[in-house]
Enzyme design. Structure first.
Site, PDB file in Angstrom:
ATOM      1  CB  CYS A  43      22.385  23.000  37.741  1.00 44.97           C
ATOM      2  SG  CYS A  43      23.897  23.961  37.512  1.00 44.97           S
ATOM      3  CB  ILE A 269      38.812  48.933  37.360  1.00 44.10           C
ATOM      4  CG1 ILE A 269      38.914  49.127  35.848  1.00 44.10           C
ATOM      5  CG2 ILE A 269      38.378  50.224  38.050  1.00 44.10           C
ATOM      6  CD1 ILE A 269      39.937  50.162  35.410  1.00 44.10           C
TER       7      ILE A 269
END
Length: 440
Positions: A43, A269
């Protein structure tokens, strides 16, 4: 010993590994990062280019060696995970410096590969994107080595706006083009007028509904027929999730390539988690899907995953609010909640006001344009946006908390403001939004 593999070593991955180590002193933690650097302040990169942030260590605070020494976490840079075998619980890794391929096994796999910058596809040494520290160095060095004076910024999202401002601060003559009339899409479009006002006041040229047709050396040809020379071109035309390698597994992706996760950041998963720019989740305050590729979500995801792996199953993620903010020269623009186009899912009303940020008789008073949308059925807040020179951030932060707490528009009248003439009004702007909504 439990083996934990983290894919990606920037905001989400490095923070997640660090948080896991805080709670788990014994597991073997390895991070594979495909690029050169870890844990850079992405950022802050535009501000490094603009020389607003001068110290390299401020945007690149740690190295793999220091991370290993301080946290006993192994970080392998230039190592790209190219495939996942979720049946055998292994990943295939390529060393990008030697082209060596190998497999690594895991007990827990955390996916934080981030997003990649979209490209317009022009082959030119003058075109750059800004996604990592390598891009930042390339832009910084190019400007110095080529004594670049004239820059073209393509795109008008918040990254492009920050890059434009910082190139201008560095002394370059900047031109902005954007392929549509909608800029800074996280904001209500009419509230973006201050962007054009700021450009006009500095005589910075911009063209909407404009695109590049070709680039030959310094010469850029546009859809409008205009031809112009530029020393450097910065593309900011959106991003895509870095999820191609995940397609080798059974991990569920949506139609845009985002990884689907639940409130524990688990994928479909077992033993595989995901966070950061690569995921799709839901909003906290309404039942709609949300992709929010911003820093807060990556850090929150890192904390939740670490707590989950430590056995603290009651700590979950309750969804995004999409709170965002951008500085553009003298103005701040911010919003929270669903996007404007998502309001069509609801029966809603809007309340707005344009008022001074603090007592009018106290020097330095400037106006804030504040707008709040609420559901007319339950009167809960759906979205808020604000623009002004000062006081924007605190109003949006307060409204973010109001959304998180499921307050109604009417309950904003009860917000007890920290009042003194330099800071607010006895009835703050947030209070006044609540009062104005009483008759709606």
């Amino acid at each position: 010993m439990r083996k934990i593999i983290v894919v990606g070593a920037v905001a989400g991955g490095a923070t997640c590994a660090s948080q896991i180590r805080r709670l788990d002193k014994d597991s073997e933690i390895t991070i594979f990062e495909k690029d050169r650097d870890m844990s850079f302040a992405n950022c802050g990169l535009p501000y490094f280019i603009g020389n607003i942030v001068n110290e390299r260590k401020d945007v690149l605070p740690i190295t793999p060696d220091v991370f290993k020494e301080k946290k006993d976490i192994t970080v392998k840079t230039y190592h790209e995970v190219i495939a996942i075998n979720d049946k055998d619980q292994t990943v295939t890794v390529v060393n990008r410096q030697t082209n060596e391929k190998f497999e690594a096994s895991y007990d827990k796999l955390i996916l934080s590969p981030g997003a990649g910058a979209n490209s317009l596809g022009f082959d030119s040494d003058y075109i750059f994107t800004l996604r990592n520290m390598e891009d930042t160095d390339a832009i910084d060095q190019f400007i110095d080595q080529h004594q670049a004076k004239k820059a073209l910024v393509v795109g008008a999202g918040y990254i492009s706006l920050e890059v434009l401002e910082n190139l201008y601060a560095r002394g370059l003559d900047v031109t902005l083009i954007h392929r549509s009339e909608k800029v800074n899409k996280l904001m209500d479009q009419d509230m973006n007028q201050v962007i054009f006002d700021e450009l006009d006041s500095r005589h910075i040229p911009y063209r909407l509904n404009e695109e590049i047709v070709s680039v030959k050396d310094h010469l850029v040809t546009f859809k409008s027929g205009i031809q112009e020379d530029f020393d450097i071109i910065i593309e900011g035309v959106g991003t895509h999730p870095h999820s191609k390698f995940i397609e080798s597994s059974n991990v569920a992706l949506d139609d845009k390539g985002f990884v689907k996760v639940n409130d524990k950041f688990e994928t479909n998963i077992p033993n595989i988690y995901a966070l950061g720019d690569v995921i799709t989740s839901t909003y906290r305050h309404v039942n709609l899907p949300a992709q929010v590729p911003l820093a807060w979500g990556a850090h929150r995801g890192a904390s939740v995953i670490a707590e989950q792996l430590a056995g603290n199953k009651n700590i979950i993620f309750k969804g995004f609010l999409g709170t965002n903010i951008v500085k553009f020269f003298d103005y701040t623009l911010a919003s929270v909640g669903i996007k404007v186009e998502e309001l069509t899912h609801f029966d809603y009303q809007m309340v707005e006001l344009n008022s001074g940020t603090h007592a009018g008789y106290y020097p330095g008073n400037t106006n804030v344009h504040l707008r709040v949308y609420f559901d007319t059925n339950n009167r809960h807040l759906l979205r808020a946006a604000a623009v002004g020179k000062t006081g924007v951030d605190k109003r949006i932060d307060v409204l973010s908390m109001a959304m998180m707490s499921e307050l109604t528009i009417d309950e904003l009248t009860e917000f007890e403001v920290a009042y003194a003439p330099p800071y607010s009004h006895p009835k703050d702007l947030v209070n006044m939004i609540g009062y104005k909504a009483r008759d709606l």
